[in-house]
Design a protein around this motif. Structure first.
Motif, PDB file in Angstrom:
ATOM      1  N   ASN A 252       8.333  -0.468   4.612  1.00 25.29           N
ATOM      2  CA  ASN A 252       7.416  -0.575   5.201  1.00 25.29           C
ATOM      3  C   ASN A 252       6.002   0.202   4.823  1.00 25.29           C
ATOM      4  O   ASN A 252       4.916  -0.269   4.752  1.00 25.29           O
ATOM      5  N   TYR A 253       6.349   1.630   4.468  1.00 26.14           N
ATOM      6  CA  TYR A 253       5.320   2.026   3.830  1.00 26.14           C
ATOM      7  C   TYR A 253       4.619   1.821   2.624  1.00 26.14           C
ATOM      8  O   TYR A 253       3.422   1.854   2.404  1.00 26.14           O
ATOM      9  N   HIS A 254       5.842   1.455   1.630  1.00 30.22           N
ATOM     10  CA  HIS A 254       5.301   0.769   0.558  1.00 30.22           C
ATOM     11  C   HIS A 254       4.349  -0.467   0.747  1.00 30.22           C
ATOM     12  O   HIS A 254       3.228  -0.425   0.168  1.00 30.22           O
ATOM     13  N   ARG A 255       4.645  -1.072   1.789  1.00 31.58           N
ATOM     14  CA  ARG A 255       3.794  -2.676   1.837  1.00 31.58           C
ATOM     15  C   ARG A 255       2.527  -2.177   2.490  1.00 31.58           C
ATOM     16  O   ARG A 255       1.362  -2.542   2.000  1.00 31.58           O
ATOM     17  N   ASP A 256       2.457  -1.215   3.308  1.00 37.04           N
ATOM     18  CA  ASP A 256       1.321  -0.736   4.147  1.00 37.04           C
ATOM     19  C   ASP A 256       0.243  -0.118   2.992  1.00 37.04           C
ATOM     20  O   ASP A 256      -0.863  -0.380   2.999  1.00 37.04           O
ATOM     21  N   LEU A 257       0.824   0.533   2.060  1.00 34.68           N
ATOM     22  CA  LEU A 257      -0.031   1.290   1.002  1.00 34.68           C
ATOM     23  C   LEU A 257      -0.491   0.128   0.137  1.00 34.68           C
ATOM     24  O   LEU A 257      -1.957   0.377  -0.304  1.00 34.68           O
ATOM     25  N   VAL A 258       0.239  -0.801  -0.391  1.00 34.44           N
ATOM     26  CA  VAL A 258      -0.363  -1.802  -1.157  1.00 34.44           C
ATOM     27  C   VAL A 258      -1.343  -2.623  -0.482  1.00 34.44           C
ATOM     28  O   VAL A 258      -2.336  -3.110  -0.936  1.00 34.44           O
ATOM     29  N   LYS A 259      -0.915  -2.993   0.807  1.00 35.30           N
ATOM     30  CA  LYS A 259      -1.871  -3.814   1.822  1.00 35.30           C
ATOM     31  C   LYS A 259      -3.157  -3.093   1.817  1.00 35.30           C
ATOM     32  O   LYS A 259      -4.407  -3.625   1.786  1.00 35.30           O
ATOM     33  N   ALA A 260      -3.303  -1.708   1.763  1.00 35.69           N
ATOM     34  CA  ALA A 260      -4.308  -0.728   2.111  1.00 35.69           C
ATOM     35  C   ALA A 260      -5.023  -0.836   0.478  1.00 35.69           C
ATOM     36  O   ALA A 260      -6.178  -0.013   0.420  1.00 35.69           O
ATOM     37  N   GLU A 261      -4.567  -1.461  -0.498  1.00 34.01           N
ATOM     38  CA  GLU A 261      -5.231  -1.294  -1.749  1.00 34.01           C
ATOM     39  C   GLU A 261      -5.111   0.084  -2.244  1.00 34.01           C
ATOM     40  O   GLU A 261      -5.895   0.575  -3.553  1.00 34.01           O
ATOM     41  N   LYS A 262      -4.100   0.759  -2.062  1.00 34.03           N
ATOM     42  CA  LYS A 262      -3.737   1.992  -2.555  1.00 34.03           C
ATOM     43  C   LYS A 262      -3.304   2.152  -4.141  1.00 34.03           C
ATOM     44  O   LYS A 262      -3.504   2.986  -4.574  1.00 34.03           O
ATOM     45  N   HIS A 263      -2.844   1.000  -4.174  1.00 30.86           N
ATOM     46  CA  HIS A 263      -2.272   0.907  -5.747  1.00 30.86           C
ATOM     47  C   HIS A 263      -3.248   0.685  -6.660  1.00 30.86           C
ATOM     48  O   HIS A 263      -2.996   0.671  -7.969  1.00 30.86           O
ATOM     49  N   GLU A 264      -4.574   0.504  -6.382  1.00 30.83           N
ATOM     50  CA  GLU A 264      -5.598   0.448  -7.305  1.00 30.83           C
ATOM     51  C   GLU A 264      -6.313   1.846  -7.762  1.00 30.83           C
ATOM     52  O   GLU A 264      -7.025   2.123  -8.442  1.00 30.83           O
TER      53      GLU A 264
END
Length: 514
Positions: A252-264
């Motif tokens: 869930n934490y990984h999904r939240d970070l990606v949704k928040a576009e932290k992967h950019e």
């Protein structure tokens, strides 16, 4: 073993030299906020978890220092060096070490004889004396840590005059400053300093940002959270408790970070590596379906130990075969652009045996190694080393048809020495005795010390087979260390390295036969 015997000997020499001078390197370079260089030898007065210095602990302290600095300063200037290891000048390094290491002339002479003569050059190109060997024994990393000492001194003087703070982790550098103007001056000073070492900053990784944005992009909060999950995983696994809650929380934490576009953010890959480590520890299959996407978007993430370990702990789980198929698909795709990544994927595939995979994937791997070696259906290998690895794949995934590679060697005109050695190594295991003799006879005519050593080993195999190192290398099951918690919970996987399997086959074929 045979294919890398020269490298092993070289690695021993390299390691020996660095061990003799590492105390001087550490003493000269290590100072407050300069990190990324740890001893490669054990601590003499420590035991247990403190027996060796830890890279991860050093990096975490670097993060802690930066975080505290951003509470005091308004801006952060960050950069790293373009193609750092490849551009370290050996002659400049020699001058620096001769100034700082006293009384060890013989060791330094041996070290630089090695460094000046092991750089691979295509077609007799001029030796520019640039580049440290890429290896996994941490010798080059320690030299790279030391090489920037003149830059450290220049930046320390800049910080003294401008009330700034300089931080470095290997070549990842940051200067905390009060104003954007001072930040620009810091970049100018660093550019000039690096130029004196024949180095340049990586433009795409250079920035001046305010402290709040820096805190977000350096993932301080996220690392704290991952630390807490890792601690709970360590405790629960050490006590044999259920970890389903932690796995669900990680997903869930990984999904939240990606949704928040932290992967950019540019530092996302460091966080992603931590997720891989934690999903490996928890044996979660969550990333199996994401491998190809990660390959395309984060190619530098892929290391044999990082991804290989993750796949190894999941090889009996649902989705494993599909993950391997995604690696194969990537190799055939137009996204396959990086030679180092291509060979890394092949090395990862070689971690597994046909028994780990279903029939469909085994067939695809058989086709893949043939396509790579023989350059079929338009597959254009990005390097001769990729073709060399495909020889090993042929042994593992298409053994009944190995005669084709032997015939190719007998009638072919391959020029690359490493490739020929791989071909010979594998061809000498074919069932057809007459074909093996032809391969052996041709191999004896090769004007290559390395190939001559291989042939000598095979011809004297009865003498070498009883050596302790050979017996250890050719045993059926090797232990692949994955992880160990502070409570001594260990994850270890049994593997059969392809090179040891081939060596065992050679001993079986040629023992008492020559």
């Amino acid at each position: 073993m045979l294919l890398y015997i020269d490298f092993i000997k070289d690695a021993l020499v390299y390691r020996f030299c660095i061990e003799q001078i590492e105390d001087e390197i550490i003493k000269k370079t290590r100072q407050k906020h300069i990190r990324g260089g740890i001893k490669i030898t054990p601590n003499k007065k420590q035991g247990g978890d403190d027996f060796y210095e830890k890279w991860f602990e050093d990096w975490m302290q670097h993060q802690k220092d930066l975080r505290e600095s951003l509470q005091r300063k308004n801006y952060l200037v960050s950069t790293d060096i373009a193609s750092y290891f490849e551009n370290i000048n050996i002659l400049v390094l020699k001058d620096l070490l001769r100034s700082d290491v006293v009384g060890k002339k013989g060791i330094l002479n041996l070290l630089f004889y090695f460094l000046e003569n092991t750089r691979f050059r295509f077609y007799y190109e001029v030796n520019t004396f640039n580049g440290l060997p890429q290896e996994d024994i941490d010798c080059s990393r320690l030299l790279a840590y030391y090489f920037l000492k003149p830059n450290d001194d220049a930046m320390a003087e800049f910080c003294r005059l401008n009330d700034a703070e300089f931080y470095r982790y290997v070549d990842d550098m940051a200067i905390a400053v009060d104003t954007e103007v001072i930040g620009k001056k810091a970049l100018k000073t660093m550019t000039e300093s690096l130029r004196s070492l024949n180095l340049v900053s990586s433009i795409e990784k250079t920035s001046i940002i305010d402290s709040q944005t820096a805190e977000d992009q350096l993932f301080f909060v996220e690392n704290d959270y991952l630390n807490s999950i890792q601690k709970r995983l360590d405790n629960k696994l050490g006590e044999s408790k259920d970890i389903k809650d932690e796995i669900r929380e990680l997903k869930n934490y990984h999904r939240d970070l990606v949704k928040a576009e932290k992967h950019e953010y540019k530092n996302w890959i460091k966080v992603l590596r931590r997720f891989y480590a934690l999903f490996t520890l928890s044996k979660s299959t969550f990333f199996l379906k994401k491998l190809k996407n990660h390959l395309i978007n984060f190619p530098s993430l892929f290391k044999v130990d990082k991804i290989g370990k993750y796949l190894a702990v999941n090889r009996n789980n649902e989705g494993f075969n599909e993950a391997i198929e995604s690696l194969i698909d990537y190799l055939y795709s137009e996204e396959n652009l990086y030679p180092a990544l291509e060979t890394t994927i092949l090395e990862i595939l070689l971690l597994f045996s046909p028994n780990d995979l279903n029939d469909d994937i085994n067939n695809k791997l058989s086709t893949l190694c043939n396509d790579i070696f023989f350059k079929k259906i338009g597959y254009a290998p990005l390097s001769d080393y990729a073709r060399s690895l495909s020889c090993l794949m042929l042994f593992r995934f298409d053994k009944p048809h190995l005669a084709r590679i032997a015939k190719h060697y007998i009638s072919g005109t391959e020029k690359n020495e490493l490739l020929k050695k791989h071909v010979i190594f594998v061809s000498l295991t074919v069932e057809n005795n007459m074909l093996r003799k032809k391969v052996m006879n041709k191999a004896k005519t090769e004007q290559s010390i390395s190939i001559n050593r291989l042939i000598n080993f095979v011809e004297n195999i009865d003498r070498y087979r009883d050596l302790k190192v050979v017996k250890a290398y050719t045993k059926k099951n090797h232990k692949m260390f994955i992880y160990e918690t502070k409570k001594k919970f260990k994850i270890i996987e049994n593997v059969t390295p392809i090179r040891s399997a081939i060596l065992a086959e050679l001993i079986s074929v040629y023992g008492s036969a020559i």
